[in-house]
Design a protein around this motif. Structure first.
Motif, PDB file in Angstrom:
ATOM      1  N   ARG A 205      38.461 -53.686  10.854  1.00 37.12           N
ATOM      2  CA  ARG A 205      38.485 -54.975  11.748  1.00 37.12           C
ATOM      3  C   ARG A 205      36.748 -55.164  11.685  1.00 37.12           C
ATOM      4  O   ARG A 205      36.118 -54.055  12.111  1.00 37.12           O
ATOM      5  N   ASN A 206      36.339 -56.305  11.646  1.00 35.74           N
ATOM      6  CA  ASN A 206      35.040 -56.575  11.813  1.00 35.74           C
ATOM      7  C   ASN A 206      34.234 -56.640  10.665  1.00 35.74           C
ATOM      8  O   ASN A 206      33.015 -56.677  10.339  1.00 35.74           O
ATOM      9  N   ARG A 219      34.982 -62.744   7.971  1.00 32.87           N
ATOM     10  CA  ARG A 219      35.020 -61.751   8.938  1.00 32.87           C
ATOM     11  C   ARG A 219      36.372 -61.371   9.000  1.00 32.87           C
ATOM     12  O   ARG A 219      37.332 -62.211   9.178  1.00 32.87           O
ATOM     13  N   VAL A 220      36.671 -60.091   9.052  1.00 29.96           N
ATOM     14  CA  VAL A 220      37.950 -59.668   9.080  1.00 29.96           C
ATOM     15  C   VAL A 220      38.180 -59.547  10.676  1.00 29.96           C
ATOM     16  O   VAL A 220      37.844 -58.453  11.456  1.00 29.96           O
ATOM     17  N   ARG A 232      42.286 -50.251  10.543  1.00 28.89           N
ATOM     18  CA  ARG A 232      41.738 -50.036   9.298  1.00 28.89           C
ATOM     19  C   ARG A 232      42.817 -49.703   8.270  1.00 28.89           C
ATOM     20  O   ARG A 232      44.205 -49.507   8.742  1.00 28.89           O
ATOM     21  N   ALA A 233      42.874 -50.341   7.064  1.00 24.20           N
ATOM     22  CA  ALA A 233      43.764 -50.154   5.975  1.00 24.20           C
ATOM     23  C   ALA A 233      43.031 -49.725   4.780  1.00 24.20           C
ATOM     24  O   ALA A 233      41.679 -49.932   4.483  1.00 24.20           O
ATOM     25  N   ALA A 240      47.760 -57.115   5.964  1.00 23.04           N
ATOM     26  CA  ALA A 240      47.724 -58.798   6.496  1.00 23.04           C
ATOM     27  C   ALA A 240      46.263 -58.881   7.074  1.00 23.04           C
ATOM     28  O   ALA A 240      45.830 -57.921   7.969  1.00 23.04           O
ATOM     29  N   LEU A 241      45.475 -59.896   6.557  1.00 24.01           N
ATOM     30  CA  LEU A 241      43.973 -59.848   7.337  1.00 24.01           C
ATOM     31  C   LEU A 241      43.866 -61.165   7.882  1.00 24.01           C
ATOM     32  O   LEU A 241      44.507 -62.070   7.319  1.00 24.01           O
ATOM     33  N   ASN A 242      43.398 -61.231   9.112  1.00 26.27           N
ATOM     34  CA  ASN A 242      43.291 -62.636   9.630  1.00 26.27           C
ATOM     35  C   ASN A 242      41.675 -62.620   9.603  1.00 26.27           C
ATOM     36  O   ASN A 242      40.930 -61.760   9.943  1.00 26.27           O
ATOM     37  N   LEU A 243      41.479 -63.735   8.913  1.00 31.60           N
ATOM     38  CA  LEU A 243      40.056 -64.137   8.361  1.00 31.60           C
ATOM     39  C   LEU A 243      39.279 -65.035   9.150  1.00 31.60           C
ATOM     40  O   LEU A 243      40.034 -65.959   9.366  1.00 31.60           O
TER      41      LEU A 243
END
Ligand SMILES: Nc1nc2c(ncn2[C@@H]2O[C@H](COP(=O)(O)OP(=O)(O)OP(=O)(O)O)[C@@H](O)[C@H]2O)c(=O)[nH]1
Length: 642
Positions: A205-206, A219-220, A232-233, A240-243
């Motif tokens: 994240r981030n 930015r994630v 973390r992945a 799934a990434l929120n961008l």
């Protein structure tokens, strides 16, 4: 562990996943209405003890083969589904071929619909399946009987899969993060979400990431792996990434694109050197045949260039180049499948070797040898042992090679690769973000060539103080990036093998001289030039002031410029070397003060008109001291006038 289904249409893939996980992967209305899978569907059953298991259910219908290919990207375990009543059907074979081309060698077979047949038929189909698998990477895979209707065998199949997932060792994340995007959607309150399988590396994240091919930075903001919120992945995960970021919208990205770490951002690739394999039983493919390429989640059109012949025969391997109509992202070892341009027939596939092939000399023996070394490296699978190809490159490339591009291609770290080169006895020249690797011999030979070129220049132009660095670089080795050449020259200056005079370099023993007449003229002219420091008189004004012939003055001042006493800032306008040094220091101070240099600030400092200030700045650009960026400038070679 990500299990991907495969198999002919209606053989019971979706029904089986539902029995195994309780999840219906057919999400679309049309899928429900037609009882047919169109898009890949996903299921993540709850697992005990931290075991991770995900299912990708792909369509079996021949028309949706491109979706099957997209769904299979990133899968690590195969569940081949064969209905006992139909037995082996065309897409059973085609899917199996595709899985082999994608390098999948782990999995099992589910013999479904056993409620519909008797024991003799079951045995017969089992034998046919075993024979079909025998010359594929899935040879010897277990065949488990199951019925989604009666439930018979489902428990046993679940046990097998769950045990496989529990015993699978997690592969440590390698390389920089890369994710092949298979879905893009916006969620109210959340924003843009992309999903896909992480091919390499890890993401938190981030983190800052790049969209390819859009090139945008994002930015994630949020992250989910295997349908659960996470910080973390990593490689192998369904993510799934929120961008978020400037320009990040539904339009900026689509299925088939990539999300990659900054370090993997490339100039977009349209040509990929590859190792090809043509399937048995398909027509031979000619050089420059139109093809469809399935790479990651994307389907691209293009041409197939053969590097080792005019024709690729069924069952044969050959080095080739994919020449694509659209840009792609790819790294060493990526698998792809090629199909005919009509999208009806799977022709073959292969492995990506080099995403940055040279424009010329693509079929030269040394180039083919390099690609063969990469083929071996890719065949052994990740993590790649890059030492053999690196050793070969060190031995065979007298002009060195671009280590940053090579690291990017292998999804390796450029700094680690530098350490590898040094361990192999090579040298890496680092300049302005570039890293060029040489063998010690090649580096010594290049330096000797620089000195030889300079010696020849001195002989040809004895009255010149030396040769301008950029010119010497172009004369000696035009194919090398200039910053690297400049770095090599700086090293020679440091060692005392060269002497530096502003932008010029010379052999230390070189002494340039003026003729007596020019020397006498210089004595008369210098006071005029000196008196006006930042705004010295031009040749015509000097001619008037000193009452001398213009042509004589021009020739004497040009001779003085060759000696480094003067610089010709523009035509017929000469500045004393000391004045140029002073102006260089002013530029440096302005940069320190304001970050960048503005022409107006420089003009105010030297008190000339705007036009002349610009001429002077253009002179500094020309000799490589400054670089122009829009309306501003920055210092490129701070050491030039020190
Ligand atoms: N009798 C019997 N019917 C089954 C079994 N499994 C699936 N079916 C039926 O077969 C049909 C097709 O099943 P699906 O699970 O949709 O097949 P599929 O392989 O996912 O189909 P596509 O994804 O479109 O390729 C459905 O009508 C199911 O009810 C089984 O074990 N026994």
């Amino acid at each position: 562990m990500i299990v991907g289904t495969a198999g002919h249409v209606d053989h019971g893939k979706t029904a089986l996943i539902q029995q195994l996980t309780g999840i219906d992967t057919d999400r679309l209305k049309e899928e429900k209405a037609r009882g047919l899978t169109i898009e890949p569907g996903f299921a993540y059953p709850e697992m005990a003890g931290g075991v991770e298991l995900g299912f990708v259910d792909v369509p079996g219908h021949a028309r949706f083969l491109h979706h099957m290919l997209a769904g299979s990207a990133g899968v690590d375990t195969v569940l081949l589904v064969v209905a006992a009543d139909d037995g082996i059907m065309p897409q059973t074979v085609e899917h199996l071929q595709i899985l082999s081309l994608l390098g999948l060698d782990r999995g099992l077979v589910a013999l479904t619909k056993i409620d519909r047949v008797d024991a003799i038929r079951r045995r017969q189909v089992r034998e046919e399946i075993a024979a079909l698998l025998s010359d594929t990477p899935l040879a010897g895979a277990p065949i488990v009987e199951a019925s989604s209707h009666s439930g018979e065998g489902v428990e046993a199949l679940r046990d097998r899969l769950w045990t496989l997932a529990a015993t699978q060792r997690a592969t440590p994340a390698q390389g920089h993060f890369r994710l092949a995007v298979d879905r893009v959607f916006t969620k109210s309150g959340t924003g843009l979400v992309v999903t896909g399988t992480a091919f390499a590396g890890d993401v938190s994240r981030n983190d800052e990431v790049r969209l390819v091919p859009a090139g945008l930075k994002a930015r994630v903001r949020g992250l989910r792996r295997q349908h659960r919120d996470s910080e973390r992945a990593q490689q192998g995960d369904r993510v799934a990434l929120n961008l978020a970021g400037p320009g990040i919208s539904r339009e900026a990205i689509q299925r088939g694109d990539w999300i990659v770490a900054e370090a993997l951002e490339t100039p977009l690739l349209r040509r990929l050197d590859v190792q090809l394999h043509l399937l048995e039983g398909v027509p031979a493919v000619k050089h420059w045949a139109p093809i469809h390429v399935h790479l990651g989640v994307s389907r691209l059109s293009g041409r197939l260039s053969l590097l080792e012949g005019q024709r690729l025969a069924p069952g044969a391997n050959m080095l080739g180049q994919l020449v694509l109509d659209e840009p792609v992202h790819a790294c060493l070892g990526d698998r792809f499948v090629i199909r005919d341009p009509g999208g009806r027939l799977t022709l073959g596939g292969g492995v990506v070797l080099d995403g940055d092939p040279p424009r010329r000399g693509q079929r030269r023996p040394e180039r083919l040898a390099w690609l063969s070394a990469l083929t071996e490296c890719a065949a052994a699978g990740p993590p790649f042992d890059l030492d053999p190809p690196l050793r070969q490159a060190l031995e065979r490339r007298p002009d060195g090679f671009d280590l940053v591009a090579m690291a990017r291609n292998a999804n390796a770290d450029a700094a680690e690769m530098t350490a590898r080169i040094e361990a192999l006895g090579g040298r890496v020249v680092t300049a302005q973000g570039q890293r060029r690797a040489f063998s010690q011999e090649a580096l010594a030979a290049l330096q000797a060539r620089l000195l030889d070129t300079l010696a020849a220049n001195h002989e040809r132009e004895p009255s010149m103080l030396g040769t301008e660095r950029g010119r010497l670089a172009r004369q000696t080795m035009p194919e090398l990036p200039e910053p690297v050449c400049r770095e090599l020259l700086a090293a020679l200056v440091e060692r005392g093998a060269l002497s530096a005079h502003g932008p010029f370099v010379a052999l230390p023993e070189h002494r340039a001289a003026l003729s007596e007449a020019d020397e006498a003229l210089w004595q008369r002219l210098e006071p005029f030039i000196d008196a006006a420091s930042f705004q010295p008189p031009r040749v015509r004004d000097l001619a008037i002031a000193a009452d001398l012939d213009e042509a004589l003055i021009r020739s004497a001042l040009t001779a003085c410029a060759r000696l480094g006493r003067l610089y010709q800032v523009r035509r017929d306008h000469f500045y004393l070397a000391e004045t140029v040094t002073e102006m260089a220091a002013i530029l440096q101070a302005l940069e320190q003060q304001h970050g960048r240099i503005r022409a107006a600030a420089f003009r105010d400092r030297i008190g000339t008109g705007r036009k002349l200030a610009i001429h002077i700045l253009e002179f500094f650009d020309r000799v490589g001291y400054t670089r122009r960026i829009g309306d501003e400038r920055e210092i490129r070679q701070a050491g030039m006038w020190q």
